[in-house]
Design an enzyme around this catalytic site. Structure first.
Site, PDB file in Angstrom:
ATOM      1  N   LYS A   8      -6.304  -8.488 -33.451  1.00  0.00           N
ATOM      2  CA  LYS A   8      -7.567  -8.915 -32.801  1.00  0.00           C
ATOM      3  C   LYS A   8      -8.600  -7.817 -33.020  1.00  0.00           C
ATOM      4  O   LYS A   8      -8.256  -6.663 -33.296  1.00  0.00           O
ATOM      5  CB  LYS A   8      -7.377  -9.122 -31.296  1.00  0.00           C
ATOM      6  CG  LYS A   8      -6.798  -7.948 -30.486  1.00  0.00           C
ATOM      7  CD  LYS A   8      -7.774  -6.896 -30.043  1.00  0.00           C
ATOM      8  CE  LYS A   8      -7.135  -5.772 -29.227  1.00  0.00           C
ATOM      9  NZ  LYS A   8      -7.957  -4.577 -29.045  1.00  0.00           N
ATOM     10  N   PHE A  95      -0.828   0.930 -35.933  1.00  0.00           N
ATOM     11  CA  PHE A  95      -0.996   1.163 -34.486  1.00  0.00           C
ATOM     12  C   PHE A  95      -1.965   2.334 -34.285  1.00  0.00           C
ATOM     13  O   PHE A  95      -2.322   3.014 -35.245  1.00  0.00           O
ATOM     14  CB  PHE A  95       0.348   1.373 -33.779  1.00  0.00           C
ATOM     15  CG  PHE A  95       1.259   2.371 -34.427  1.00  0.00           C
ATOM     16  CD1 PHE A  95       2.224   1.960 -35.325  1.00  0.00           C
ATOM     17  CD2 PHE A  95       1.153   3.723 -34.129  1.00  0.00           C
ATOM     18  CE1 PHE A  95       3.077   2.880 -35.938  1.00  0.00           C
ATOM     19  CE2 PHE A  95       1.993   4.653 -34.718  1.00  0.00           C
ATOM     20  CZ  PHE A  95       2.949   4.225 -35.636  1.00  0.00           C
ATOM     21  N   LEU A  99      -6.238  -2.593 -32.733  1.00  0.00           N
ATOM     22  CA  LEU A  99      -6.101  -3.943 -33.304  1.00  0.00           C
ATOM     23  C   LEU A  99      -5.078  -4.788 -32.555  1.00  0.00           C
ATOM     24  O   LEU A  99      -4.845  -5.951 -32.903  1.00  0.00           O
ATOM     25  CB  LEU A  99      -5.724  -3.836 -34.788  1.00  0.00           C
ATOM     26  CG  LEU A  99      -6.828  -3.237 -35.672  1.00  0.00           C
ATOM     27  CD1 LEU A  99      -6.288  -2.816 -37.030  1.00  0.00           C
ATOM     28  CD2 LEU A  99      -7.966  -4.256 -35.852  1.00  0.00           C
ATOM     29  N   GLY A 102       0.882  -4.255 -31.633  1.00  0.00           N
ATOM     30  CA  GLY A 102       2.108  -4.245 -30.813  1.00  0.00           C
ATOM     31  C   GLY A 102       2.044  -5.343 -29.749  1.00  0.00           C
ATOM     32  O   GLY A 102       3.041  -6.034 -29.479  1.00  0.00           O
ATOM     33  N   SER A 103       0.867  -5.510 -29.162  1.00  0.00           N
ATOM     34  CA  SER A 103       0.691  -6.551 -28.135  1.00  0.00           C
ATOM     35  C   SER A 103       0.932  -7.927 -28.734  1.00  0.00           C
ATOM     36  O   SER A 103       1.550  -8.803 -28.109  1.00  0.00           O
ATOM     37  CB  SER A 103      -0.727  -6.500 -27.578  1.00  0.00           C
ATOM     38  OG  SER A 103      -1.043  -5.203 -27.141  1.00  0.00           O
ATOM     39  N   ASP A 136      -3.227  -6.145 -23.213  1.00  0.00           N
ATOM     40  CA  ASP A 136      -3.760  -6.971 -24.302  1.00  0.00           C
ATOM     41  C   ASP A 136      -2.885  -8.177 -24.647  1.00  0.00           C
ATOM     42  O   ASP A 136      -3.316  -9.058 -25.390  1.00  0.00           O
ATOM     43  CB  ASP A 136      -3.797  -6.125 -25.592  1.00  0.00           C
ATOM     44  CG  ASP A 136      -5.115  -5.408 -25.779  1.00  0.00           C
ATOM     45  OD1 ASP A 136      -6.026  -5.621 -24.964  1.00  0.00           O
ATOM     46  OD2 ASP A 136      -5.214  -4.653 -26.749  1.00  0.00           O
TER      47      ASP A 136
HETATM   48  C1  LIG Z   1      -8.315  -0.847 -25.502  1.00  0.00           C
HETATM   49  C2  LIG Z   1      -7.785  -2.261 -25.499  1.00  0.00           C
HETATM   50  O1  LIG Z   1      -7.138  -2.532 -26.724  1.00  0.00           O
HETATM   51  C3  LIG Z   1      -8.955  -3.227 -25.390  1.00  0.00           C
HETATM   52  O2  LIG Z   1      -8.595  -4.524 -25.733  1.00  0.00           O
HETATM   53  C4  LIG Z   1      -6.808  -2.497 -24.360  1.00  0.00           C
HETATM   54  O3  LIG Z   1      -7.413  -2.278 -23.114  1.00  0.00           O
HETATM   55  C5  LIG Z   1      -5.520  -1.702 -24.488  1.00  0.00           C
HETATM   56  O4  LIG Z   1      -4.496  -2.500 -24.012  1.00  0.00           O
HETATM   57  P1  LIG Z   1      -2.946  -2.169 -24.241  1.00  0.00           P
HETATM   58  O5  LIG Z   1      -2.788  -1.405 -25.517  1.00  0.00           O
HETATM   59  O6  LIG Z   1      -2.200  -3.456 -24.059  1.00  0.00           O
HETATM   60  O7  LIG Z   1      -2.695  -1.159 -23.061  1.00  0.00           O
HETATM   61  P2  LIG Z   1      -1.414  -0.950 -22.123  1.00  0.00           P
HETATM   62  O8  LIG Z   1      -0.213  -0.782 -22.985  1.00  0.00           O
HETATM   63  O9  LIG Z   1      -1.412  -1.985 -21.052  1.00  0.00           O
HETATM   64  O10 LIG Z   1      -1.787   0.441 -21.459  1.00  0.00           O
HETATM   65  C6  LIG Z   1      -1.775   1.674 -22.122  1.00  0.00           C
HETATM   66  C7  LIG Z   1      -2.527   2.681 -21.258  1.00  0.00           C
HETATM   67  O11 LIG Z   1      -3.954   2.458 -21.381  1.00  0.00           O
HETATM   68  C8  LIG Z   1      -4.610   2.601 -20.126  1.00  0.00           C
HETATM   69  N1  LIG Z   1      -5.241   1.315 -19.763  1.00  0.00           N
HETATM   70  C9  LIG Z   1      -4.977   0.165 -20.459  1.00  0.00           C
HETATM   71  C10 LIG Z   1      -5.609  -1.026 -20.160  1.00  0.00           C
HETATM   72  C11 LIG Z   1      -6.546  -1.019 -19.088  1.00  0.00           C
HETATM   73  N2  LIG Z   1      -7.207  -2.129 -18.752  1.00  0.00           N
HETATM   74  N3  LIG Z   1      -6.796   0.125 -18.397  1.00  0.00           N
HETATM   75  C12 LIG Z   1      -6.174   1.300 -18.731  1.00  0.00           C
HETATM   76  O12 LIG Z   1      -6.425   2.322 -18.123  1.00  0.00           O
HETATM   77  C13 LIG Z   1      -3.541   3.038 -19.134  1.00  0.00           C
HETATM   78  O13 LIG Z   1      -3.568   4.453 -19.119  1.00  0.00           O
HETATM   79  C14 LIG Z   1      -2.248   2.555 -19.773  1.00  0.00           C
HETATM   80  O14 LIG Z   1      -1.159   3.351 -19.399  1.00  0.00           O
HETATM   81  N1  LIG Z   2       5.781  -3.559 -32.120  1.00  0.00           N
HETATM   82  C1  LIG Z   2       5.013  -2.491 -32.009  1.00  0.00           C
HETATM   83  N2  LIG Z   2       4.002  -2.260 -32.888  1.00  0.00           N
HETATM   84  C2  LIG Z   2       3.201  -1.173 -32.751  1.00  0.00           C
HETATM   85  N3  LIG Z   2       3.335  -0.241 -31.803  1.00  0.00           N
HETATM   86  C3  LIG Z   2       4.306  -0.417 -30.897  1.00  0.00           C
HETATM   87  C4  LIG Z   2       5.187  -1.532 -30.966  1.00  0.00           C
HETATM   88  N4  LIG Z   2       6.045  -1.439 -29.939  1.00  0.00           N
HETATM   89  C5  LIG Z   2       5.729  -0.310 -29.260  1.00  0.00           C
HETATM   90  N5  LIG Z   2       4.689   0.324 -29.824  1.00  0.00           N
HETATM   91  C6  LIG Z   2       4.090   1.570 -29.330  1.00  0.00           C
HETATM   92  O1  LIG Z   2       2.726   1.338 -28.968  1.00  0.00           O
HETATM   93  C7  LIG Z   2       1.896   2.374 -29.470  1.00  0.00           C
HETATM   94  C8  LIG Z   2       0.561   1.817 -29.897  1.00  0.00           C
HETATM   95  O2  LIG Z   2      -0.108   1.452 -28.774  1.00  0.00           O
HETATM   96  P1  LIG Z   2      -1.689   1.617 -28.613  1.00  0.00           P
HETATM   97  O3  LIG Z   2      -2.043   0.691 -27.496  1.00  0.00           O
HETATM   98  O4  LIG Z   2      -2.043   3.057 -28.508  1.00  0.00           O
HETATM   99  O5  LIG Z   2      -2.302   1.170 -29.996  1.00  0.00           O
HETATM  100  P2  LIG Z   2      -2.835  -0.091 -30.728  1.00  0.00           P
HETATM  101  O6  LIG Z   2      -1.741  -0.688 -31.536  1.00  0.00           O
HETATM  102  O7  LIG Z   2      -3.987   0.397 -31.481  1.00  0.00           O
HETATM  103  O8  LIG Z   2      -3.196  -1.195 -29.724  1.00  0.00           O
HETATM  104  P3  LIG Z   2      -4.383  -1.601 -28.764  1.00  0.00           P
HETATM  105  O9  LIG Z   2      -5.347  -2.414 -29.534  1.00  0.00           O
HETATM  106  O10 LIG Z   2      -3.659  -2.467 -27.795  1.00  0.00           O
HETATM  107  O11 LIG Z   2      -4.987  -0.370 -28.210  1.00  0.00           O
HETATM  108  C9  LIG Z   2       2.596   2.912 -30.699  1.00  0.00           C
HETATM  109  O12 LIG Z   2       2.258   4.283 -30.854  1.00  0.00           O
HETATM  110  C10 LIG Z   2       4.063   2.668 -30.391  1.00  0.00           C
HETATM  111  O13 LIG Z   2       4.664   3.831 -29.833  1.00  0.00           O
END
Ligand SMILES: C[C@](O)(CO)[C@H](O)COP(=O)(O)OP(=O)(O)OC[C@H]1O[C@@H](n2ccc(N)nc2=O)[C@H](O)[C@@H]1O
Ligand SMILES: Nc1ncnc2c1ncn2[C@@H]1O[C@H](COP(=O)(O)OP(=O)(O)OP(=O)(O)O)[C@@H](O)[C@H]1O
Length: 275
Positions: A8, A95, A99, A102-103, A136
């Site tokens: 996304k 990651f 994007l 992982g979510s 997310d």
């Molecule tokens: C930055 C975004 O990608 C925007 O879409 C998201 O808010 C991130 O969502 P995400 O990766 O699914 O985040 P989570 O795995 O739920 O949280 C990771 C960490 O980000 C912070 N976190 C995340 C989401 C949120 N609404 N508030 C936060 O403060 C918290 O410290 C949390 O421990």
């Molecule tokens: N299937 C997966 N794919 C990617 N990362 C994963 C997965 N499962 C667990 N993780 C953990 O999640 C971390 C990435 O999370 P983070 O939210 O920082 O980044 P992101 O992928 O850019 O996503 P977001 O857009 O939600 O911020 C990785 O460093 C990894 O340790």
């Protein structure tokens, strides 16, 4: 079965409040894009409630039991008598890029298990499970353009269609941790109501639509700001960091987009005619 979890982008992102549970309330628009992982899921002989997991492609930097795919399986296995499965995740969505890769893997795993084992969980039920795995995740259950609030898990469908444009996603050579990006932010009321994004012509987005994470993330990683500037220099109608970075996207008119020096860092684009 084989499924293709997609990435996304966030079009605008305001962090509006710090919550008492350690998270933040935000307002954003999620838009699904076609950059995808590949997830192969099959039933396996052996004891129930076991997930044999393999990661190919980009190596994920966390232990297997922390992987969102395994966590999604375990969450459903705590409520349903699931047979053992073998899952191979071929990772292509970087990651630390904002994007949501992982979510998306997590949400697609829930959807795949629901279908494969005929669990009959409703869409709302799947969203509830997904939001327990990450803020997310719920978005990727419906996977349609949406205005999101709360932690990012309160979703309202938005009629937004960018098919007439080319989207280019660039990933500078750095990773931003989501938790670190949130820690650097001072929450404030949104300056623009993103619920109305689709009423604003795309050419006006540049002036009105902001991602709050850019200020602090750009200060720490100037390379990300540079990519955004380069996208504008090359004719983007709108360019922004996605989520908490480091990914940046540009939305271009279809056709003659020249991206020469950015070439090495482009991880996805809508249309192969981009040069
Ligand atoms: C930055 C975004 O990608 C925007 O879409 C998201 O808010 C991130 O969502 P995400 O990766 O699914 O985040 P989570 O795995 O739920 O949280 C990771 C960490 O980000 C912070 N976190 C995340 C989401 C949120 N609404 N508030 C936060 O403060 C918290 O410290 C949390 O421990
Ligand atoms: N299937 C997966 N794919 C990617 N990362 C994963 C997965 N499962 C667990 N993780 C953990 O999640 C971390 C990435 O999370 P983070 O939210 O920082 O980044 P992101 O992928 O850019 O996503 P977001 O857009 O939600 O911020 C990785 O460093 C990894 O340790």
């Amino acid at each position: 079965m084989r499924i293709y979890p997609n990435a996304k982008i966030n079009i605008g992102l305001s962090v509006t409040e710090r919550r008492t549970d350690g998270y933040h309330n935000l307002e954003t628009v999620f838009y699904p894009v076609g950059l995808r992982d590949v997830l192969e899921l099959n039933r396996e002989e052996g004891p129930k409630r076991v997930c044999y997991f393999e990661n190919t492609g980009i190596a994920i930097d966390c232990p297997e039991d922390k992987n969102l795919v395994v966590r999604a399986y375990k969450l459903l296995a705590s409520a349903y008598d699931l047979p053992a499965v073998r899952i191979n995740l071929f990772k292509t969505i970087p990651f630390g890029a904002g994007l949501g890769g992982g979510s998306s893997d997590a949400a697609y795993t829930l959807k795949a298990l629901n279908e494969y084992f005929e669990l009959r969980i409703s869409e709302k039920g799947l969203e509830n499970y997904a939001s327990r795995l990450g803020s997310d995740c719920a978005f990727f259950i419906r996977n349609r353009p949406a205005f999101a609030s709360g932690k990012g898990d309160v979703l309202e469908d938005m009629a937004l269609e960018l098919d007439e444009y080319e989207i280019v996603i660039v990933k500078p050579d750095c990773k931003v941790s989501t938790a670190e990006a949130y820690a650097g932010i001072s929450p404030a009321k949104a300056v623009f109501n993103l619920r109305e994004l689709n009423l604003l012509p795309l050419t006006a987005w540049r002036k009105q639509v902001k991602n709050d994470f850019e200020t602090t993330v750009f200060a720490k990683y100037p390379a990300i700001r540079k990519v955004k500037e380069e996208l504008y220099n090359r004719g983007a109608l709108y360019a922004s960091m996605t989520g908490s970075g480091a990914g940046v996207f540009g939305i271009f008119p279809k056709g003659d987009v020249v991206l020469d020096t950015l070439q090495g860092n482009i991880i996805w684009r809508t249309d192969r005619s981009v040069k």
